[in-house]
Scaffold this motif. Structure first.
Motif, PDB file in Angstrom:
ATOM      1  N   PRO A  55       0.835  -1.196   0.000  1.00  0.00           N
ATOM      2  CA  PRO A  55       0.000   0.000   0.000  1.00  0.00           C
ATOM      3  C   PRO A  55       0.872   1.248   0.000  1.00  0.00           C
ATOM      4  CG  PRO A  55      -0.073  -1.056   2.159  1.00  0.00           C
ATOM      5  CD  PRO A  55       0.757  -1.917   1.267  1.00  0.00           C
ATOM      6  N   PRO A  56       0.436   2.315  -0.675  1.00  0.00           N
ATOM      7  CA  PRO A  56       1.199   3.558  -0.684  1.00  0.00           C
ATOM      8  C   PRO A  56       1.235   4.178   0.709  1.00  0.00           C
ATOM      9  CG  PRO A  56      -0.666   3.662  -2.208  1.00  0.00           C
ATOM     10  CD  PRO A  56      -0.738   2.367  -1.483  1.00  0.00           C
ATOM     11  N   SER A  57       2.339   4.848   0.969  1.00  0.00           N
ATOM     12  CA  SER A  57       2.528   5.496   2.276  1.00  0.00           C
ATOM     13  C   SER A  57       2.259   6.986   2.129  1.00  0.00           C
ATOM     14  CB  SER A  57       3.956   5.239   2.758  1.00  0.00           C
ATOM     15  OG  SER A  57       4.185   5.893   3.962  1.00  0.00           O
ATOM     16  N   GLN A  58       1.386   7.509   3.000  1.00  0.00           N
ATOM     17  CA  GLN A  58       1.049   8.926   2.946  1.00  0.00           C
ATOM     18  C   GLN A  58       2.011   9.684   3.858  1.00  0.00           C
ATOM     19  OE1 GLN A  58      -3.064   9.637   3.642  1.00  0.00           O
ATOM     20  NE2 GLN A  58      -2.945  11.780   3.095  1.00  0.00           N
ATOM     21  N   TYR A  59       2.447  10.853   3.402  1.00  0.00           N
ATOM     22  CA  TYR A  59       3.431  11.621   4.164  1.00  0.00           C
ATOM     23  C   TYR A  59       2.933  13.005   4.546  1.00  0.00           C
ATOM     24  CZ  TYR A  59       4.440  13.676  -0.429  1.00  0.00           C
ATOM     25  OH  TYR A  59       4.348  14.288  -1.647  1.00  0.00           O
ATOM     26  N   THR A  60       1.680  13.312   4.346  1.00  0.00           N
ATOM     27  CA  THR A  60       1.166  14.662   4.613  1.00  0.00           C
ATOM     28  C   THR A  60       1.119  15.001   6.100  1.00  0.00           C
ATOM     29  OG1 THR A  60      -1.097  13.774   4.529  1.00  0.00           O
ATOM     30  CG2 THR A  60      -0.208  14.761   2.503  1.00  0.00           C
ATOM     31  N   HIS A  61       1.118  14.022   6.983  1.00  0.00           N
ATOM     32  CA  HIS A  61       1.060  14.276   8.417  1.00  0.00           C
ATOM     33  C   HIS A  61       2.453  14.465   9.045  1.00  0.00           C
ATOM     34  CE1 HIS A  61       1.819   9.993   8.013  1.00  0.00           C
ATOM     35  NE2 HIS A  61       2.286  10.001   9.276  1.00  0.00           N
ATOM     36  N   MET A  62       3.544  14.368   8.268  1.00  0.00           N
ATOM     37  CA  MET A  62       4.916  14.430   8.780  1.00  0.00           C
ATOM     38  C   MET A  62       5.401  15.877   8.851  1.00  0.00           C
ATOM     39  SD  MET A  62       6.713  11.183   7.116  1.00  0.00           S
ATOM     40  CE  MET A  62       6.114   9.556   7.429  1.00  0.00           C
ATOM     41  N   PRO A  63       6.512  16.111   9.575  1.00  0.00           N
ATOM     42  CA  PRO A  63       7.071  17.470   9.655  1.00  0.00           C
ATOM     43  C   PRO A  63       7.445  18.014   8.264  1.00  0.00           C
ATOM     44  CG  PRO A  63       8.121  16.013  11.255  1.00  0.00           C
ATOM     45  CD  PRO A  63       7.240  15.169  10.407  1.00  0.00           C
ATOM     46  N   GLU A  64       7.522  19.318   8.167  1.00  0.00           N
ATOM     47  CA  GLU A  64       7.717  20.004   6.882  1.00  0.00           C
ATOM     48  C   GLU A  64       9.015  19.570   6.177  1.00  0.00           C
ATOM     49  OE1 GLU A  64       6.485  21.980   3.754  1.00  0.00           O
ATOM     50  OE2 GLU A  64       5.281  21.788   5.564  1.00  0.00           O
ATOM     51  N   LYS A  65      10.103  19.408   6.901  1.00  0.00           N
ATOM     52  CA  LYS A  65      11.380  19.011   6.266  1.00  0.00           C
ATOM     53  C   LYS A  65      11.268  17.617   5.654  1.00  0.00           C
ATOM     54  CE  LYS A  65      14.630  21.983   8.303  1.00  0.00           C
ATOM     55  NZ  LYS A  65      15.696  22.547   7.603  1.00  0.00           N
ATOM     56  N   VAL A  66      10.598  16.706   6.330  1.00  0.00           N
ATOM     57  CA  VAL A  66      10.413  15.354   5.802  1.00  0.00           C
ATOM     58  C   VAL A  66       9.503  15.406   4.582  1.00  0.00           C
ATOM     59  CG1 VAL A  66       9.536  13.036   6.331  1.00  0.00           C
ATOM     60  CG2 VAL A  66      10.790  14.319   8.077  1.00  0.00           C
ATOM     61  N   LYS A  67       8.464  16.264   4.644  1.00  0.00           N
ATOM     62  CA  LYS A  67       7.560  16.402   3.493  1.00  0.00           C
ATOM     63  C   LYS A  67       8.316  16.860   2.252  1.00  0.00           C
ATOM     64  CE  LYS A  67       3.442  17.836   6.017  1.00  0.00           C
ATOM     65  NZ  LYS A  67       2.468  18.909   6.138  1.00  0.00           N
ATOM     66  N   GLU A  68       9.231  17.821   2.423  1.00  0.00           N
ATOM     67  CA  GLU A  68      10.009  18.323   1.274  1.00  0.00           C
ATOM     68  C   GLU A  68      10.824  17.210   0.647  1.00  0.00           C
ATOM     69  OE1 GLU A  68      12.392  21.814   2.001  1.00  0.00           O
ATOM     70  OE2 GLU A  68      10.816  22.678   3.247  1.00  0.00           O
ATOM     71  N   LEU A  69      11.452  16.402   1.481  1.00  0.00           N
ATOM     72  CA  LEU A  69      12.251  15.297   0.974  1.00  0.00           C
ATOM     73  C   LEU A  69      11.375  14.272   0.246  1.00  0.00           C
ATOM     74  CD1 LEU A  69      14.997  13.800   0.897  1.00  0.00           C
ATOM     75  CD2 LEU A  69      14.294  12.683   3.010  1.00  0.00           C
ATOM     76  N   LEU A  70      10.266  13.909   0.854  1.00  0.00           N
ATOM     77  CA  LEU A  70       9.403  12.894   0.244  1.00  0.00           C
ATOM     78  C   LEU A  70       8.681  13.416  -0.994  1.00  0.00           C
ATOM     79  CD1 LEU A  70       7.981  11.218   3.464  1.00  0.00           C
ATOM     80  CD2 LEU A  70       9.751  10.355   1.946  1.00  0.00           C
TER      81      LEU A  70
END
Length: 152
Positions: free
Chosen positions: A1-16
């Motif tokens: 299943p795809p992993s959602q990253y919208t709930h993570m900190p902003e720096k992690v979101k930029e990387l993902l």
């Protein structure tokens, strides 16, 4: 299943977000595989760059050693005489192998340290500034000048 990253900190979101190729906010297996391939490709590229840098440094060292050798050889070839030790001590020799004479060409020292004129033409050109018209090694012509013996 795809992993959602919208709930993570902003720096992690930029990387993902960089890995999220379709911009869906989820990273699926294909996008994760592509990111892993990109990482492997980057690692491989870095290894080749390190090898290339090592090769260039080694080549630079070889070229510098070659330049030194060529300069040394050119300097030696351009000399009119060479200094070397033989059975009788250090001697200066010409490029043809003859011993180079230095110092006074008019006088020579004998083995016991006496300085003698090489020929009778030492005073061929009289010098008016000296009393006898020629430079003399002593006041009396028949008394030789004693010089110190060379230490070998």
């Amino acid at each position: 299943p795809p992993s959602q990253y919208t709930h993570m900190p902003e720096k992690v979101k930029e990387l993902l977000r960089r890995w999220d190729e379709d911009g869906s906010g989820k990273i699926d297996l294909k996008e994760l595989e592509d990111a892993a391939k990109a990482q492997d490709s980057m690692r491989n590229t870095m290894q080749w760059m390190k090898r290339g840098m090592f090769f260039l440094i080694a080549l630079l060292c070889v070229l510098m050693a070659g330049m030194f050798a060529v300069c040394f050889a050119a300097t030696e070839a351009g000399k009119e005489f060479h200094v070397g030790g033989g059975g009788g001590g250090t001697k200066m020799t010409s490029t043809s192998g003859e011993v180079v004479q230095v110092g006074s060409s008019d006088f020579s020292a004998t083995r016991d340290g006496v300085l003698r004129a090489r020929s009778s033409s030492v005073c061929a050109e009289p010098d008016a500034s000296f009393a006898g018209g020629c430079r003399r090694l002593s006041e009396a012509e028949h008394v030789p000048v004693q010089v110190a013996l060379a230490v070998q």
